[in-house]
Design an enzyme around this catalytic site. Structure first.
Site, PDB file in Angstrom:
ATOM      1  N   ASP B 193       0.873  -1.169   0.000  1.00 48.14           N
ATOM      2  CA  ASP B 193       0.000   0.000   0.000  1.00 48.14           C
ATOM      3  C   ASP B 193       0.918   1.229   0.000  1.00 48.14           C
ATOM      4  OD1 ASP B 193      -1.488   2.194   0.667  1.00 48.14           O
ATOM      5  OD2 ASP B 193      -2.247   1.406   2.557  1.00 48.14           O
ATOM      6  N   GLN B 196       0.956   6.438   1.034  1.00 52.01           N
ATOM      7  CA  GLN B 196       1.675   7.490   1.766  1.00 52.01           C
ATOM      8  C   GLN B 196       3.118   7.613   1.305  1.00 52.01           C
ATOM      9  OE1 GLN B 196       0.359   9.614   3.851  1.00 52.01           O
ATOM     10  NE2 GLN B 196      -1.676   8.696   3.927  1.00 52.01           N
ATOM     11  N   LYS B 219      -3.850  11.648  -3.152  1.00 56.72           N
ATOM     12  CA  LYS B 219      -2.764  11.867  -2.188  1.00 56.72           C
ATOM     13  C   LYS B 219      -1.455  12.212  -2.905  1.00 56.72           C
ATOM     14  CE  LYS B 219      -4.270   9.358   1.907  1.00 56.72           C
ATOM     15  NZ  LYS B 219      -5.533   8.674   1.678  1.00 56.72           N
ATOM     16  N   CYS B 357      -8.251   6.433  10.581  1.00 55.64           N
ATOM     17  CA  CYS B 357      -8.578   5.164   9.935  1.00 55.64           C
ATOM     18  C   CYS B 357      -7.585   4.066  10.289  1.00 55.64           C
ATOM     19  CB  CYS B 357      -8.667   5.305   8.414  1.00 55.64           C
ATOM     20  SG  CYS B 357     -10.031   6.338   7.925  1.00 55.64           S
TER      21      CYS B 357
END
Lengths: 153, 399
Positions: B193, B196, B219, B357
């Site tokens: 993932d 970020q 993002k 989250c």
């Protein structure tokens, strides 16, 4: 109005030294209120006598300044009152925070609780101010001896 | 720090009195992205893949160019390995649902303790459905993964490791290279993932050798509603499509249907065409500045913020690893994160407050919520100065 105006002295004082911040061992009605979004988590305890008077009240748990001070002012406003008066005050409070329909008469009943009126402008914080009140609502509707759960989402 | 020319490209950031420190939630958009999307709507918009007319053909070419651009940006082998999704959440759900066919009772799925709900819940569901075990790599209080027991955690039963590259709460950069190597040594697959990290750290999927990688457009300076899933071609070929409908078929009869080749097999329905165009422009924007420059700006901001935060006596940084991006979670001793959030806002400082989250991260630190400041290439030291001013005010108020 900015967020700073929300945090009036009375709110700050009730946050620092919440009134009736205790668990009632001999409570007749208990409700647990949680705001899953921010983690505010409070219990409210009522001791209601045969004449339906709230003889004693307590709340405990953790949360932000708005939820805690609102809970504190709730307890000091309804202690010694008949449950129907407490329920009416609860309706007035929730109306004050969630709508523009609050009447002068209703505001008079609320008295110092009107300091929370500004929360209305911060939709995400409305649930903080109403959490313990929603728990009160659930406690008043509960059967004697039962603990109810509510969640503000 | 010299990022004035960058700041000028962001109309929201340029606004007087706003200090936007919530880029880990979503980034503001540069003019080039806004203009590319507006102009596309005004001049070039039409459906893709099926129009016979000129406008649709041009629209299709532009749309497909972005796929190539992303292939190059993440270093994929082929455009077939780049799937457009609605976001990273959909990308992970797509993999979890497709990969479920390869998971049986007793198998193990590995995640980290600080996973975003988007990379935890789909795997939790598959584990329950398949009677597989969900195994968690724990963290130290610094936010770093505890890898001492990695040989035990990643073992013969492990089928897939779904792991964040960077924690959205703490900013910790995880040693994914080590984990990928370990996983492959026993034949397990790895999903990264990269939400970020993709706009902060250079990524090359071929040298990483990850099996899947995903990120969201919003993002990384692009629009919402668009995300990317990278997957190795052989794996994507083996997986069943996640959604069925138009655009992903070869032939359809009442009795049977056959599916299109990659990447179309996983892109049912009319795609978010304009969002794809916006994402392409966002990737251009990142490439023009360069990820090295972006990361050096953010590092400087991080170091400055951590130094300035020392002025606030009751402030505690959550997860103090040195190995992190420009994300700082923190608490103040006497003020609840939501009060910090509302009061920072009255200074024009936009930060996030809550569980971000990732309730499992909150559970590790035994807090209900934290406040979080996160940086992007358009932030300046002035934003941090204003945040510190607000926090000092709040600290005194809640003394």
């Amino acid at each position: 109005m900015t967020g700073r105006d929300l945090y009036q002295d009375m709110i700050m004082s009730h946050n620092k030294k919440p009134r009736n911040f205790k668990k009632l061992e001999d409570a007749t009605h208990i409700a647990h209120g949680v705001n899953p979004l921010c983690g505010d988590d409070f219990y409210i305890y009522l001791k209601v006598n045969e004449d339906n008077i709230i003889e004693d009240i307590g709340f405990d748990g953790s949360g932000c300044a708005i939820s805690k001070s609102s809970g504190s002012l709730l307890t000091s406003s309804i202690i010694g009152k008949h449950i129907s008066d407490a329920s009416e005050l609860k309706d007035c409070f929730i109306e004050l925070i969630t709508s523009d329909n609050s009447t002068e008469e209703s505001k008079q009943k609320l008295g110092k609780l009107t300091i929370f009126e500004g929360v209305k402008d911060y939709p995400i914080r409305v649930k903080c101010a109403t959490l313990v009140w929603r728990a009160l609502e659930s406690a008043l509707e509960s059967k004697v001896g039962e603990t109810t759960e509510i969640s503000t989402e | 720090m010299n990022n004035e020319s960058i700041v000028k490209q962001f109309p929201v950031i340029e606004k007087e009195g706003l200090h936007y420190l919530d880029s880990a939630a979503t980034c503001q958009k540069p003019n080039c992205v806004i203009d590319a999307m507006t102009n596309f709507y005004k001049e070039e918009y039409a459906t893709v893949h099926r129009g016979i007319y000129d406008l649709s053909q041009k629209s299709t070419i532009k749309y497909n160019n972005v796929r190539r651009q992303i292939k190059d940006f993440i270093g994929a082998k082929s455009e077939k390995e780049v799937i457009f999704t609605r976001g990273a959440t959909e990308a992970i759900n797509l993999v979890a649902n497709g990969f479920a066919a390869f998971i049986s009772e007793g198998d193990e799925i590995v995640v980290t303790e600080t996973e975003h709900h988007a990379n935890l819940l789909p795997w939790q569901k598959i584990a329950k459905q398949k009677k597989a075990k969900l195994i968690v790599i724990p963290i130290l209080d610094s936010g770093d993964l505890i890898l001492d027991n990695i040989d035990k955690i990643i073992n013969q039963n492990t089928k897939i490791i779904a792991i964040q590259h960077v924690s959205n709460v703490l900013g910790t950069i995880h040693p994914i290279e080590t984990i990928i190597k370990k996983a492959h040594s026993i034949g397990a697959k790895v999903l990264i993932d990269a939400c970020q990290s993709v706009s902060h750290i250079p990524i090359n999927v071929m040298s990483l050798d990850c099996d899947f990688l995903c990120f969201s457009g919003h993002k990384c300076y692009g629009p919402t509603g668009i995300g990317v899933l990278y997957g190795k071609e052989e794996l994507l070929n083996k997986m069943e499509p996640y959604q069925l409908g138009g655009d992903m078929i070869r032939t359809v009869t009442f009795e049977e249907s056959t599916f299109a080749e990659l990447p179309m097999k996983f892109e049912a329905g009319t795609p978010p065409i304009v969002e794809v165009i916006g994402l392409g422009e966002a990737i251009n924007f990142i490439k023009k500045i360069g990820l090295e420059k972006i990361s050096s700006i953010e590092k400087e901001l991080l170091e400055y913020a951590l130094k300035e935060f020392k002025k606030i006596k009751t402030l505690k940084v959550i997860g103090d690893t040195k190995n992190k991006t420009g994300v700082i979670s923190f608490t103040l001793e006497n003020a609840h994160p939501h009060d910090i959030g509302t009061l920072c806002d009255s200074f024009g400082v936009a930060i996030r407050a809550g569980h971000h989250c990732s309730q499992t991260t909150m559970q590790h630190y035994n807090v209900a919520a934290t406040a979080r400041a996160s940086f992007a290439c358009y932030n300046t030291k002035k934003d941090i100065d204003k945040l510190v001013e607000a926090l000092l005010y709040i600290e005194e108020m809640f003394e």
